[in-house]
Write a protein that holds these residues in place. Structure first.
Motif, PDB file in Angstrom:
ATOM      1  N   ASN A 215       0.765  -1.241  -0.382  1.00 52.00           N
ATOM      2  CA  ASN A 215       0.073  -0.291   0.032  1.00 52.00           C
ATOM      3  C   ASN A 215       1.297   1.686  -0.259  1.00 52.00           C
ATOM      4  N   LEU A 216       1.795   1.326   0.893  1.00 50.85           N
ATOM      5  CA  LEU A 216       2.948   2.323   0.888  1.00 50.85           C
ATOM      6  C   LEU A 216       3.727   2.763  -0.349  1.00 50.85           C
ATOM      7  N   GLU A 217       4.101   1.455  -1.039  1.00 53.51           N
ATOM      8  CA  GLU A 217       4.731   1.921  -1.782  1.00 53.51           C
ATOM      9  C   GLU A 217       4.231   2.196  -3.836  1.00 53.51           C
ATOM     10  N   GLY A 218       2.501   1.620  -3.480  1.00 49.58           N
ATOM     11  CA  GLY A 218       2.518   2.321  -4.047  1.00 49.58           C
ATOM     12  C   GLY A 218       1.477   3.987  -4.379  1.00 49.58           C
ATOM     13  N   TYR A 219       1.758   4.553  -3.318  1.00 50.11           N
ATOM     14  CA  TYR A 219       1.764   5.875  -3.357  1.00 50.11           C
ATOM     15  C   TYR A 219       2.349   6.272  -3.556  1.00 50.11           C
ATOM     16  N   ILE A 220       4.189   6.248  -2.793  1.00 49.44           N
ATOM     17  CA  ILE A 220       5.158   6.760  -2.379  1.00 49.44           C
ATOM     18  C   ILE A 220       5.628   6.651  -4.214  1.00 49.44           C
ATOM     19  N   LEU A 221       5.464   5.280  -4.853  1.00 42.72           N
ATOM     20  CA  LEU A 221       6.023   5.205  -6.131  1.00 42.72           C
ATOM     21  C   LEU A 221       5.537   6.417  -6.745  1.00 42.72           C
ATOM     22  N   LYS A 222       3.801   6.182  -7.060  1.00 40.01           N
ATOM     23  CA  LYS A 222       2.785   7.465  -7.639  1.00 40.01           C
ATOM     24  C   LYS A 222       3.647   8.661  -7.644  1.00 40.01           C
ATOM     25  N   ASN A 223       3.639   8.897  -6.549  1.00 36.94           N
ATOM     26  CA  ASN A 223       3.971  10.861  -6.087  1.00 36.94           C
ATOM     27  C   ASN A 223       5.594  10.739  -6.372  1.00 36.94           C
ATOM     28  N   ASN A 224       6.059   9.422  -6.762  1.00 35.30           N
ATOM     29  CA  ASN A 224       8.076   9.649  -6.752  1.00 35.30           C
ATOM     30  C   ASN A 224       8.319  10.599  -5.797  1.00 35.30           C
ATOM     31  N   LEU A 225       8.455   9.534  -4.549  1.00 33.82           N
ATOM     32  CA  LEU A 225       8.895  10.451  -3.397  1.00 33.82           C
ATOM     33  C   LEU A 225       9.692   8.992  -3.204  1.00 33.82           C
ATOM     34  N   PRO A 226      10.760   9.961  -1.709  1.00 28.72           N
ATOM     35  CA  PRO A 226      11.718   9.547  -1.357  1.00 28.72           C
ATOM     36  C   PRO A 226      12.253   9.087   0.020  1.00 28.72           C
ATOM     37  N   ILE A 227      11.428   7.841  -0.519  1.00 31.74           N
ATOM     38  CA  ILE A 227      11.369   6.933   0.530  1.00 31.74           C
ATOM     39  C   ILE A 227      11.117   5.361   0.368  1.00 31.74           C
ATOM     40  N   LYS A 228      11.627   5.106   0.573  1.00 33.12           N
ATOM     41  CA  LYS A 228      11.068   3.427   0.417  1.00 33.12           C
ATOM     42  C   LYS A 228      10.260   2.522   1.419  1.00 33.12           C
ATOM     43  N   PRO A 229       9.953   2.111   1.482  1.00 40.42           N
ATOM     44  CA  PRO A 229       9.030   1.175   2.267  1.00 40.42           C
ATOM     45  C   PRO A 229       9.922  -0.619   1.695  1.00 40.42           C
TER      46      PRO A 229
END
Length: 241
Positions: A215-229
């Motif tokens: 779930n977190l990864e989907g949001y992070i990848l969609k918004n190109n954020l500098p953190i990884k679950p």
């Protein structure tokens, strides 16, 4: 000592490397690991959606897939917590299957609980030179009851800096079918969780739950954020062969 390995659906289908890392960890702890490739879902998604008859069919199969009276270890407090807390709704006292459920219940453990509280094995010689924060998944914290165990294991990892995020015990927004039924609310919760993680300056969000990670990864990848679950098993298996 021999143990059986229960790999949940999310890890089997989306994060198979995590499953291999769990085997690596358990062998490092001195265990012989047995895996039944016929195992499937524990039934939690069907149960949460109200399909109890279908859940019972899956639950009966799950019990048959683990027929041996030995410990069963799983890298998911969500699945293990579901089995321990809700299988009694499917197999009532005195009914067929109840004794088999009792055997399963006493033998089933989440990975970090098993390592810390049963094996007393906490230092794998892992190395992970990064700043991380830890996400307390709802089911892990409230239904299975782990909090300090993952943090203790992370404290033994060389080079790892653990920082606590704000509202670490707040849901990430997944909640199984909740994220599909209430997408807008779920997305807002996910955004809040990721923003709290970013505020810490962490490079990684660690969890015991692959569903939260997805779930977190989907949001992070969609918004190109500098953190990884990342799953805690992947951390514990890093830096050594």
């Amino acid at each position: 000592m021999a143990v059986d390995l229960f790999i949940p659906c999310f890890i089997d289908q989306i994060y198979p490397d995590t499953a291999f890392n769990v085997v690596k960890i358990l062998r490092k702890a001195g265990l012989e690991v047995n895996y039944n490739p016929e195992q499937t879902c524990c039934g939690q998604p069907a149960f949460n959606s109200g399909y109890w008859d279908e859940t019972k069919t899956l639950a009966k199969k799950f019990i048959l897939d683990f027929p041996n009276d030995r410990h069963i270890v799983s890298p998911s407090a969500s699945c293990t917590g579901f089995i321990k807390n809700y299988y009694p709704d499917l197999f009532k006292t005195g009914q067929a299957g109840f004794e088999d459920y009792q055997r399963l219940n006493r033998n089933l453990f989440e990975l970090t609980d098993y390592l810390v509280n049963h094996l007393k094995f906490t230092d794998f010689g892992a190395e992970f030179p990064h700043k991380v924060c830890y996400h307390d998944a709802c089911t892990a914290l409230r239904e299975y009851g782990i909090r300090q165990e993952p943090r203790l294991l992370l404290s033994k990892v060389k080079g790892l800096e653990l920082v606590e995020m704000e509202d670490t015990e707040t849901c990430c927004g997944f909640g199984g079918t909740f994220s599909a039924k209430f997408t807008a609310i779920s997305s807002a919760m996910t955004e809040q969780k990721v923003e709290n993680a970013l505020k810490t300056g962490a490079e990684y969000i660690i969890s015991t739950e692959s569903s939260c990670i997805m779930n977190l990864e989907g949001y992070i990848l969609k918004n190109n954020l500098p953190i990884k679950p990342i799953h805690i098993a992947d951390i514990l298996a890093s830096g050594w062969e």
